[in-house]
Design a protein around this motif. Structure first.
Motif, PDB file in Angstrom:
ATOM      1  N   TYR A   1      65.972  37.118  37.129  1.00  0.00           N
ATOM      2  CA  TYR A   1      65.325  37.729  38.304  1.00  0.00           C
ATOM      3  C   TYR A   1      65.164  39.230  38.091  1.00  0.00           C
ATOM      4  N   SER A   2      66.241  39.908  37.719  1.00  0.00           N
ATOM      5  CA  SER A   2      66.189  41.356  37.504  1.00  0.00           C
ATOM      6  C   SER A   2      65.204  41.707  36.396  1.00  0.00           C
ATOM      7  N   TYR A   3      65.278  40.985  35.295  1.00  0.00           N
ATOM      8  CA  TYR A   3      64.421  41.270  34.143  1.00  0.00           C
ATOM      9  C   TYR A   3      62.944  41.107  34.500  1.00  0.00           C
ATOM     10  N   GLU A   4      62.610  39.996  35.151  1.00  0.00           N
ATOM     11  CA  GLU A   4      61.205  39.695  35.428  1.00  0.00           C
ATOM     12  C   GLU A   4      60.605  40.633  36.462  1.00  0.00           C
ATOM     13  N   ARG A   5      61.360  40.941  37.500  1.00  0.00           N
ATOM     14  CA  ARG A   5      60.793  41.824  38.526  1.00  0.00           C
ATOM     15  C   ARG A   5      60.681  43.267  38.025  1.00  0.00           C
ATOM     16  N   ARG A   6      61.577  43.699  37.153  1.00  0.00           N
ATOM     17  CA  ARG A   6      61.439  45.012  36.527  1.00  0.00           C
ATOM     18  C   ARG A   6      60.258  45.004  35.557  1.00  0.00           C
ATOM     19  N   ARG A   7      60.054  43.907  34.868  1.00  0.00           N
ATOM     20  CA  ARG A   7      58.912  43.797  33.959  1.00  0.00           C
ATOM     21  C   ARG A   7      57.595  43.910  34.726  1.00  0.00           C
ATOM     22  N   VAL A   8      57.501  43.223  35.855  1.00  0.00           N
ATOM     23  CA  VAL A   8      56.290  43.294  36.669  1.00  0.00           C
ATOM     24  C   VAL A   8      56.029  44.730  37.104  1.00  0.00           C
ATOM     25  N   PHE A   9      57.071  45.433  37.498  1.00  0.00           N
ATOM     26  CA  PHE A   9      56.887  46.815  37.928  1.00  0.00           C
ATOM     27  C   PHE A   9      56.417  47.686  36.762  1.00  0.00           C
ATOM     28  N   GLN A  10      57.059  47.555  35.623  1.00  0.00           N
ATOM     29  CA  GLN A  10      56.739  48.419  34.491  1.00  0.00           C
ATOM     30  C   GLN A  10      55.352  48.146  33.913  1.00  0.00           C
ATOM     31  N   LEU A  11      54.961  46.875  33.826  1.00  0.00           N
ATOM     32  CA  LEU A  11      53.703  46.537  33.176  1.00  0.00           C
ATOM     33  C   LEU A  11      52.503  46.566  34.113  1.00  0.00           C
ATOM     34  N   TYR A  12      52.710  46.337  35.400  1.00  0.00           N
ATOM     35  CA  TYR A  12      51.579  46.214  36.311  1.00  0.00           C
ATOM     36  C   TYR A  12      51.634  47.200  37.476  1.00  0.00           C
TER      37      TYR A  12
ATOM     38  N   PHE B   1      35.238  43.347  38.290  1.00  0.00           N
ATOM     39  CA  PHE B   1      36.679  43.255  38.530  1.00  0.00           C
ATOM     40  C   PHE B   1      36.996  41.998  39.330  1.00  0.00           C
ATOM     41  N   SER B   2      38.004  41.265  38.878  1.00  0.00           N
ATOM     42  CA  SER B   2      38.465  40.075  39.590  1.00  0.00           C
ATOM     43  C   SER B   2      39.887  40.306  40.084  1.00  0.00           C
ATOM     44  N   PRO B   3      40.069  40.451  41.398  1.00  0.00           N
ATOM     45  CA  PRO B   3      41.428  40.671  41.903  1.00  0.00           C
ATOM     46  C   PRO B   3      42.346  39.491  41.612  1.00  0.00           C
ATOM     47  N   TYR B   4      41.779  38.294  41.475  1.00  0.00           N
ATOM     48  CA  TYR B   4      42.605  37.114  41.243  1.00  0.00           C
ATOM     49  C   TYR B   4      43.326  37.202  39.900  1.00  0.00           C
ATOM     50  N   LYS B   5      42.617  37.688  38.862  1.00  0.00           N
ATOM     51  CA  LYS B   5      43.219  37.765  37.539  1.00  0.00           C
ATOM     52  C   LYS B   5      44.391  38.734  37.526  1.00  0.00           C
ATOM     53  N   TRP B   6      44.195  39.894  38.160  1.00  0.00           N
ATOM     54  CA  TRP B   6      45.287  40.871  38.165  1.00  0.00           C
ATOM     55  C   TRP B   6      46.443  40.391  39.029  1.00  0.00           C
ATOM     56  N   MET B   7      46.137  39.858  40.191  1.00  0.00           N
ATOM     57  CA  MET B   7      47.199  39.471  41.116  1.00  0.00           C
ATOM     58  C   MET B   7      48.036  38.314  40.601  1.00  0.00           C
ATOM     59  N   ALA B   8      47.486  37.545  39.642  1.00  0.00           N
ATOM     60  CA  ALA B   8      48.245  36.431  39.078  1.00  0.00           C
ATOM     61  C   ALA B   8      49.490  36.917  38.347  1.00  0.00           C
ATOM     62  N   ASN B   9      49.505  38.171  37.930  1.00  0.00           N
ATOM     63  CA  ASN B   9      50.657  38.718  37.208  1.00  0.00           C
ATOM     64  C   ASN B   9      51.733  39.270  38.143  1.00  0.00           C
ATOM     65  N   TRP B  10      51.464  39.289  39.423  1.00  0.00           N
ATOM     66  CA  TRP B  10      52.305  39.994  40.387  1.00  0.00           C
ATOM     67  C   TRP B  10      53.472  39.135  40.875  1.00  0.00           C
ATOM     68  N   LYS B  11      53.197  37.853  41.018  1.00  0.00           N
ATOM     69  CA  LYS B  11      54.173  36.923  41.585  1.00  0.00           C
ATOM     70  C   LYS B  11      54.990  36.281  40.464  1.00  0.00           C
ATOM     71  N   THR B  12      56.233  35.972  40.717  1.00  0.00           N
ATOM     72  CA  THR B  12      57.118  35.383  39.709  1.00  0.00           C
ATOM     73  C   THR B  12      57.499  33.958  40.109  1.00  0.00           C
ATOM     74  N   ASP B  13      57.287  33.031  39.187  1.00  0.00           N
ATOM     75  CA  ASP B  13      57.705  31.638  39.386  1.00  0.00           C
ATOM     76  C   ASP B  13      59.004  31.439  38.638  1.00  0.00           C
ATOM     77  N   MET B  14      60.111  31.471  39.349  1.00  0.00           N
ATOM     78  CA  MET B  14      61.424  31.395  38.696  1.00  0.00           C
ATOM     79  C   MET B  14      61.684  30.015  38.086  1.00  0.00           C
ATOM     80  N   ALA B  15      60.995  28.994  38.544  1.00  0.00           N
ATOM     81  CA  ALA B  15      61.195  27.652  37.996  1.00  0.00           C
ATOM     82  C   ALA B  15      60.627  27.522  36.587  1.00  0.00           C
ATOM     83  N   ALA B  16      59.783  28.483  36.190  1.00  0.00           N
ATOM     84  CA  ALA B  16      59.114  28.392  34.890  1.00  0.00           C
ATOM     85  C   ALA B  16      60.037  28.759  33.732  1.00  0.00           C
TER      86      ALA B  16
END
Length: 421
Positions: free
Chosen positions: A353-364, A403-418
């Motif tokens: 959880y910590s790793y992925e949410r920090r990754r989302v912040f740093q990359l996007y 610009f497609s907001p869908y493509k960018w926004m797909a990186n924003w949410k985290t699926d922890m089950a994956a």
């Protein structure tokens, strides 16, 4: 029997997390230092990925009803004299509708909804009154977090009420959702790292009447000094009073911080942006100055304590990324706790959880947030539409370039089950 999750902070992040956990029948205790829900002028836009979280929480329809669906955004030059005793809106630099209506409705995820975060919290608080949720969640206002310590099988939290009385809570885990000045984070010895911007921002909620309501009323003002974000907070009708949010940059570093809190200064700033007659009447409902930062905590988990939202990361408010990222933190953390506590997944998922949410912040989130701000004041308003890839993209007729907001926004949410743990 599972001890409750203790959440510190009942802003939008703590509120949505408590609701998601309660819906999954995980007991929750929320403590909030404020004695009533705040009305400060903070974030207002909820984007596509947050809509699915609100649907899971069972409040999307109510949030849409009380908010204002908006399918587009415009960029304009600053307001200018109209030659008739007033000023008009600046020329449009770029604009775009991001999502078409389907049978008269904009489907979830395909637009953004304008709603003050304070109203969102009240919607959640009202939802939590339902009996099936009340048995799993308790919200206690007027309790300030003091400290916490891990026990053999959980965590003990000490809080203080407004009369100085001490309260002790026993829980399984602790979540700091108590904002950028988080006491939970500070007690953990964790720090935010990054940079701060020299400019400051004044956000003001203004009741005014206008006869000129553009097709896309939300706009970002591009100007080297007077850049701003202007958006309605409710449905606006020509000739009728309506509530607007003006978030205005104060670029002059020589202006003292305390000056930004004075009503006269706020009004003087608003008069530089509001279109219409110079002598028109308007009412400032509330205003607040803000400093702007780009900061991230080194970890969003330490032992039995988690951080979410502004307690873990802070970015400038242009674009509404902070509120949405916090909601998506809450969603990811709720998924994590449900999967570990109710589905038997390993506790190593907590670090993920910590790793992925920090990754989302740093990359996007961080780079896009910086670009959102700098786009408004780095380039000349006369040439920015040709220089900036984003403005050129939203105006393009080429489907490959647009610009497609869908493509960018797909990186924003985290699926922890994956994640295979």
């Amino acid at each position: 029997m599972l001890k409750p999750i203790i959440i510190v902070g009942y802003g939008p992040v703590g509120a949505i997390l408590s609701l998601l956990l309660a819906r999954n029948q995980i007991p929750v205790i929320v403590i909030e230092a404020a004695t009533k829900y705040p009305e400060e002028p903070r974030a207002v836009g909820l984007f596509g990925p947050s809509h699915s979280v609100l649907e899971d929480a069972g409040i999307y329809e109510e949030e849409k009803r009380q908010g204002m669906p908006s399918a587009g955004l415009s960029f304009r030059k600053r307001a200018v004299d109209d030659g008739n005793g007033g000023q008009r809106m600046g020329d449009c630099i770029a604009s775009a509708k991001f999502a078409p209506e389907v049978n008269g409705e904009t489907p979830p995820g395909g637009h953004f909804i304008l709603i003050p975060q304070a109203k969102l919290v009240r919607i959640i608080a009202e939802e939590m009154k339902h009996a099936d949720l009340q048995q799993f969640a308790t919200v206690q206002m007027g309790l300030k977090y003091l400290s916490s310590e891990e026990t053999e099988d959980g965590i003990k939290v000490i809080a203080e009420d407004t009369e100085g009385n001490t309260h002790v809570f026993e829980g399984s885990y602790l979540v700091g959702a108590d904002g950028s000045r988080s006491d939970v984070r500070r007690k953990l010895g964790l720090k935010l790292h990054g940079t701060s911007w020299p400019e400051r921002l004044i956000s003001a909620d203004v009741l005014r009447t206008t006869n000129n309501v553009p097709e896309i009323p939300s706009c970002l003002v591009v100007d080297p000094e007077l850049w701003a974000a202007i958006t309605p907070l409710e449905r606006i009708y020509p000739g009728q009073p309506g509530l607007w949010r003006y978030s205005m940059a104060v670029s002059d570093e020589s202006v003292p911080d305390q000056e930004l809190e004075k009503a006269e200064f706020v009004i003087s700033m608003l008069k530089k942006h509001i279109d219409g007659p110079y002598n028109q009447e308007f009412k400032v409902i509330r205003s607040k100055p803000y400093k702007m930062h780009q900061l991230l905590c080194s970890s969003m988990r330490k032992g039995r304590t988690f951080l979410a939202g502004d307690a873990a990361h802070v970015n400038n408010p242009i674009g509404g990324l902070g509120l949405n990222t916090g909601i998506l933190d809450a969603d990811a953390l709720a998924q994590t706790l449900v999967q570990v506590l109710k589905q038997g997944r390993p506790e190593s998922l907590y670090d993920r959880y910590s790793y992925e949410r920090r990754r989302v912040f740093q990359l996007y989130v961080d780079p896009i947030s910086k670009s959102n701000k700098q786009r408004l004041h780095v380039s000349s308003p006369d040439i920015v539409a040709n220089e900036d890839w984003f403005l050129a993209s939203i105006m393009s007729d080429d489907p490959e370039e647009k610009f497609s907001p869908y493509k960018w926004m797909a990186n924003w949410k985290t699926d922890m089950a994956a994640f295979k743990m």
